[in-house]
Design an enzyme around this catalytic site. Structure first.
Site, short mmCIF file in Angstrom:
data_model
loop_
_atom_site.label_atom_id
_atom_site.label_comp_id
_atom_site.label_asym_id
_atom_site.label_seq_id
_atom_site.Cartn_x
_atom_site.Cartn_y
_atom_site.Cartn_z
N TYR A 1 1.28 -8.58 2.04
CA TYR A 1 -0.16 -8.37 2.96
C TYR A 1 -0.64 -10.25 3.79
O TYR A 1 -0.73 -10.18 4.71
CB TYR A 1 -0.36 -7.28 2.72
CG TYR A 1 0.72 -6.66 3.29
CD1 TYR A 1 0.78 -5.79 4.08
CD2 TYR A 1 1.16 -6.01 1.97
CE1 TYR A 1 1.17 -4.65 3.95
CE2 TYR A 1 2.43 -4.53 2.28
CZ TYR A 1 2.10 -4.24 3.05
OH TYR A 1 3.05 -2.80 3.35
N ARG B 1 6.79 -5.64 -3.01
CA ARG B 1 7.91 -4.64 -2.37
C ARG B 1 8.96 -5.83 -1.81
O ARG B 1 10.49 -5.84 -1.46
CB ARG B 1 8.23 -3.45 -2.08
CG ARG B 1 7.56 -3.57 -0.84
CD ARG B 1 7.26 -2.16 -0.03
NE ARG B 1 7.37 -1.60 1.44
CZ ARG B 1 6.00 -1.43 2.00
NH1 ARG B 1 4.69 -2.20 1.07
NH2 ARG B 1 6.08 -2.58 3.51
N ASN C 1 8.94 3.38 1.19
CA ASN C 1 10.29 3.05 2.26
C ASN C 1 11.76 2.18 1.94
O ASN C 1 12.25 2.01 2.34
CB ASN C 1 9.87 1.87 3.14
CG ASN C 1 8.20 2.41 4.50
OD1 ASN C 1 7.74 3.64 3.99
ND2 ASN C 1 7.59 1.22 4.32
N GLU D 1 -2.34 -26.87 -30.05
CA GLU D 1 -1.02 -28.09 -29.72
C GLU D 1 -1.80 -28.79 -30.10
O GLU D 1 -3.18 -29.44 -29.22
CB GLU D 1 -1.39 -27.84 -27.79
CG GLU D 1 0.51 -28.31 -27.16
CD GLU D 1 0.12 -29.06 -27.54
OE1 GLU D 1 -0.38 -30.22 -27.80
OE2 GLU D 1 0.98 -30.06 -26.87
CA CA Z 1 3.19 -30.25 -26.43
#
Ligand code: CA
Length: 794
Positions: free
Chosen positions: A256, A310, A425, A691
Site C-alpha cells: 500500500y 499479503r 480476499n 564483536e
Molecule cells: Ca564480524
C-alpha cells in the site's frame, strides 16, 4: 552511507510537530495558458514526449508494445453490441467499467505516442471518442447510481477517464469534456478520505481541474493532499520512524505504501511547475521517505517481501516487480522534484537502476520512464551513488533491515501493535510465521525469494523463527496481536549507522510457546540467540506426524542448482539425494552457492544437535496460498533446511547460531575456529554479544540485569532495553539504547562498568549521572515508541 540520511533520534518529537496550513494562491492572470501547459506536460509523462527516436533501440520495442496494446483494444471494440467489449460485463461489474476506460486510454495512448504506427490515426481517435460517449451514455455519468466496489466509481474509473480525456483533449467537444467531468465530479466532488485513498482523490480532483481549467479544483487538490503527507503517530500511514502501516497493524511500505507513493508522485508531477505546485512544508516528508523508508528496503532491485504484506502471495508481482515499480516512480520524481532534491535523487535512482539485476526497471514500462531513465544513465554528469551500507530499525512496524555492502538482511517480528501476517480476499493463506522472528538473508542469489518461492516454501519453516509444530489451517492466526506485556519487538541501530540489534519477545499464536529472541547484525555475521523457550503442556500431534514440539528454524533456503553442496564440519552431505540427518553437535555448516555467489556459512557455538534436510522436488501451487489470483499449476523447487529441536513442552530452552552470508567454506570453518564474536549472555535476563573486531558490545535486556564478561560486570540495565555500546576510535563510547517494549512510561537506567571522559553529545532525554568510575546514564523513554537515544562520551 548516503550523505543525506536523517537521524531518527528525535523521530518521536518530529512526529508531534504541527505544520502550518497552506495558503491558497490565487490563479495567475494567465490561467488558461497554465492549464494547457499542465495538460501538455501530463501527456508527455503519459506518452514519453518526442525526445526519443522511436525507430531505435530501446524505444522501438516499447513503441511496438503501445501499438499492439492499442490495436488489440481497438480490434475488440464493437459499439454495435450491448457490450462494447464482449469479454467485459460493464452493465453489472464496476471493475469492468474501469477496465473499459483503461482500454480507451490504451487506444488514446497510441494515438498520441511519438512514432507509433497508430500515432495520429483519426479512425482510432474517433472510435476512442465514441467509446467514451457510449460509456458516458450507458455506464458512467453524473446521474449513475453506483453499486459494488466504491473504489472504482470514485477513484479507478475517474483516473482512467481523465487519462483518456487528456490524451484525446483536442478530439473532444466542450460538451463531451463537460459531461465526462460532471461524471467524475458526481462520484469524487472533493478530496476526502485518508492515506492512499486521499492521494488518489486529490489526483482525481486535480486531473479534472486541469481538464476543465478550474483554479479552485486545483487549489483544493493541492491543499487536500496535505493531510496525507503528515506523519501519523498510530495506524495507517508513515510514522516518525519511517514505518508505513496499512490496515492498522501491518508493515506495508512496499505494498500500500508503494501505491501511495506512486499516486503521490503522479499528483506532484501534475502540479509541478504550476501555480498549484504543492509547496506545503509537509512535502519534504516525501523525500525523507525515499531515503529512510524505501532505500533501506530496496535490495538489488527487490522491494523486500517483508514489507509487502499479503502481496507476497501474488505469483506475477514479486519483490523485483514491486522494486521495478518503485524505481520507475522515482525516475519520475527525480525529473519533477525541486533542483535541490534532484541533486541527490538522480544519483540514487541511477544506482538503483544499475543494481536491479533481475528486472530492468526501464524496460516494459512507460516510454517516459524509458526515455528519462535512458537519458539519466547516459548523463555522465550524474554519478551513481555508492550502494547503501546501513542498518535501520523500524520499531513501529517491528522490522529491522541491514545492508552490509556484501549482503542484506531483514528481521520481521510481531508485537502488540504489529500483527503476524495478513490474509484477506483469499490471499497469503500460509504466511503464518513470516512475522514471527523471520530472518530474511539476501545474498547474490537475487531470486532466492522470487520465482516460485512462496508457492513452494515450507510454511512451517520460515528461517529465523521458533515455532510450535501445531497444524495450521489456511489463514489461521492472521491478524494475531499478542496481548501479553511480555510480547514486544524493537531494536537499536549503532551510532555508526551500520549495525543493529533486533530484540523480540515471542508470544506465539494459539500456543503456550513463548521465547526471547534477538539478532545482532554486524559487518559479516548475524548472531541469532534464543532463550526462555517454553511451551508448557503441548499435547497432540504436530503437522509432521510427530508429537507437537518446538523447533527453531535456522535456515530454509531455496536451492538454485543441484550442485549446491551442504558441508557440515568438513563432511559433504550429498547433493542429489534426500537427506534428513541430525548432527549431535555440529561446529559449522556451509551451503555452496552457484558459481560462488549466494553461499552461506553457519556456525553453532553451543553444543546442540542440528537437523539438516535436503528436499528435492518440493511441490506447490500458487492457488494454495492465494485463491484470488493464484494458478493451480504445480510448481517445484528444491530446498535445504536446518533446524534445532527443542522437544515437546520445552522449558527454558535456547539456541545460538551465527549466519555468515557470502562466506566460503574456508571462511566459515575459520570463523568457527576463531570467531569475531563472544556470546556473553543468552539467558532470560539478557542476551549479549561482544564483536571484538568492531569493538561493539550489543545486548538485549529482558528486564533488570547485568551482563558480565570474564566474571566482571560489563553492562547493567534497570529495565527491558536494546543496547549498543561502541568503542570510539579515540577512546570513549557511543551508547545507543531503546525501549523495545514501546511501553516503558519511565526510564531506563544503564550502567557501563567502565570509566569515560566528557560528554560529547547526548540525545534529549538522556541524563548522565556519572562518567567515572563507571558510566551511569538515565534515559527517559516515556512515549518514545521504541525510538533510539544516544550518548557519546570521550
Ligand atoms: Ca564480524
Amino acid at each position: 552511507m548516503a550523505a543525506r540520511r536523517r537521524s531518527r533520534l528525535l523521530a518521536g518529537l518530529v512526529g508531534l510537530a504541527v505544520l502550518a496550513a497552506t495558503a491558497v494562491a490565487a490563479a495567475p492572470a494567465t490561467a488558461a495558458d497554465a492549464y494547457d501547459d499542465m495538460r501538455t506536460r501530463w501527456v508527455e509523462r503519459l506518452t514519453g514526449g518526442t525526445g526519443f527516436d522511436p525507430a531505435a533501440a530501446p524505444f522501438a520495442a516499447q513503441v511496438a508494445v503501445v501499438d499492439a496494446a492499442a490495436q488489440t483494444a481497438w480490434d475488440g471494440l464493437d459499439l454495435t453490441q450491448p457490450e462494447i467489449w464482449s469479454d467485459l460485463d460493464t452493465a453489472t461489474t464496476v471493475e469492468d467499467i474501469t477496465e473499459a476506460y483503461r482500454r480507451v486510454s490504451v487506444m488514446a495512448l497510441a494515438f498520441r505516442t511519438h512514432g507509433a504506427t497508430l500515432e495520429g490515426d483519426a479512425a482510432l481517435a474517433a472510435d476512442a471518442v465514441a467509446a467514451l460517449d457510449w460509456l458516458e451514455t450507458h455506464r458512467y455519468s453524473a446521474t449513475t447510481t453506483p453499486y459494488g466496489n466504491w473504489w472504482h466509481w470514485e477513484i479507478g474509473t475517474p483516473l482512467e477517464l481523465h487519462r483518456a480525456m487528456a490524451l484525446l483533449y483536442d478530439q473532444l467537444t466542450a460538451t463531451q469534456l463537460a459531461d465526462s467531468a460532471a461524471a467524475t465530479a458526481h462520484f469524487t466532488p472533493s478530496v476526502t478520505l485518508t492515506g492512499a485513498n486521499r492521494v488518489w482523490k486529490a489526483l482525481v480532483v486535480a486531473g479534472r481541474g486541469v481538464l476543465v481549467k478550474s483554479s479552485s479544483m486545483l487549489s483544493s487538490a493541492r491543499s487536500g493532499v496535505v493531510p496525507a503527507l503528515q506523519i501519523v503517530t498510530s495506524g495507517d500511514g508513515f510514522h516518525a520512524d519511517d514505518s508505513f502501516l496499512q490496515h492498522v497493524k501491518y508493515a506495508y511500505t512496499g505494498g500500500y505504501g508503494l501505491s501511495f507513493l506512486q499516486n503521490l508522485v503522479d499528483l506532484l508531477a501534475l502540479l509541478a511547475g504550476s501555480a498549484w505546485e504543492v509547496t506545503d512544508p509537509a512535502v519534504d516528508n516525501v523525500y525523507g521517505w525515499i531515503e529512510n523508508a524505501y532505500d533501506p528496503f530496496l535490495v538489488d532491485g527487490a522491494l523486500l517481501d517483508t514489507v509487502r504484506g499479503r502481496e507476497i502471495s501474488r505469483a506475477t508481482f514479486g519483490e523485483h516487480d514491486a522494486g521495478k515499480r518503485l524505481i520507475q516512480t522515482l525516475v519520475t520524481l527525480s525529473e519533477i522534484a525541486p533542483p535541490a532534491e534532484q541533486a541527490w535523487l538522480k544519483p540514487l535512482v541511477k544506482e538503483w537502476i544499475g543494481a536491479a539485476v533481475v528486472r530492468d526497471p526501464l524496460a516494459s514500462g512507460p516510454l517516459y520512464v524509458l526515455s528519462r531513465g535512458t537519458a539519466l544513465l547516459a548523463d555522465s554528469s550524474v554519478i551513481a551513488r555508492p550502494a547503501l551500507v546501513a542498518a535501520d530499525v523500524y520499531p513501529d512496524m517491528a522490522r529491522v533491515v541491514q545492508h552490509t555492502g556484501t549482503y542484506a538482511a531483514a528481521v520481521a517480528m510481531t508485537s502488540k501493535t504489529i500483527a503476524s501476517y495478513e490474509t484477506t480476499n483469499g490471499e497469503n493463506l500460509k504466511g503464518f510465521y513470516t512475522g514471527d522472528g523471520a530472518l530474511w538473508v539476501y545474498t547474490d542469489d537475487a531470486t532466492q525469494f522470487s520465482e516460485d518461492y512462496w508457492a513452494t516454501m515450507h510454511p512451517y519453516r520460515v528461517p529465523g523463527t521458533t515455532v510450535d509444530t501445531l497444524t495450521r489451517a489456511a489463514g489461521s492466526g492472521a491478524g494475531y496481536l499478542p496481548t501479553s506485556s511480555a510480547a514486544y519487538a524493537g531494536g537499536v541501530e549503532s551510532a555508526s549507522g551500520l549495525f543493529a540489534v533486533a530484540s523480540y519477545s515471542l508470544d506465539a499464536w494459539n500456543s503456550p510457546l513463548v521465547g526471547r529472541k534477538s539478532w545482532y547484525l554486524f559487518d559479516d555475521e548475524i548472531v541469532a540467540l534464543g532463550s526462555g523457550i517454553s511451551a508448557a503442556g503441548q499435547t497432540g500431534t504436530g503437522w509432521n506426524g510427530a508429537p507437537r514440539a518446538v523447533q527453531t528454524i535456522v535456515e530454509a533456503r531455496k536451492l538454485q542448482a543441484t550442485s549446491q553442496q551442504l558441508v557440515v564440519d568438513g563432511t559433504a552431505r550429498g547433493t542429489t539425494t534426500l537427506v534428513a540427518d541430525t548432527v549431535a553437535d555440529p561446529g559449522w555448516a556451509h551451503l555452496a552457492g552457484v558459481s560462488g555467489a549466494g553461499e552461506l556459512g553457519y556456525v553453532f557455538p553451543d553444543a546442540a544437535p542440528v537437523t539438516f534436510y535436503r528436499q528435492t522436488g518440493r511441490t506447490g501451487a500458487w492457488n494454495q496460498i492465494n485463491t484470488l489470483v493464484g494458478s493451480s499449476a504445480t510448481v517445484t523447487e528444491d530446498y535445504l533446511s536446518m533446524w534445532i529441536e527443542h522437544g515437546s513442552s520445552p522449558s527454558n530452552a535456547g539456541y545460538q547460531y551465527i549466519v555468515l552470508p557470502e562466506s566460503s567454506q574456508a571462511q566459515t570453518s575459520g570463523y568457527a575456529a576463531a570467531p569475531d564474536v563472544v556470546i556473553l549472555a543468552s539467558s532470560t535476563t539478557a542476551h549479549a554479544v561482544r564483536e571484538s573486531t568492531l569493538g561493539i558490545t550489543a545486548a538485549t535486556f529482558w528486564g533488570a540485569g547485568t551482563v558480565s564478561s570474564g566474571g566482571s560486570p560489563l553492562l547493567t540495565s534497570s529495565a527491558v532495553a536494546s543496547v549498543m555500546v561502541e568503542d570510539q576510535p579515540g577512546g570513549g563510547y557511543a551508547i545507543t539504547v531503546s525501549d523495545p517494549t514501546s511501553a516503558n512510561s519511565g526510564t531506563i537506567q544503564l550502567e557501563l562498568h567502565a570509566a569515560a571522559g566528557a560528554v560529547v553529545s547526548a540525545s534529549p532525554g538522556v541524563t548522565v549521572t556519572q562518567t567515572s568510575p563507571t558510566v551511569k546514564i538515565t534515559v527517559n523513554v516515556a512515549g518514545s515508541s521504541g525510538a533510539p537515544f544516544r550518548i557519546v562520551l570521550g
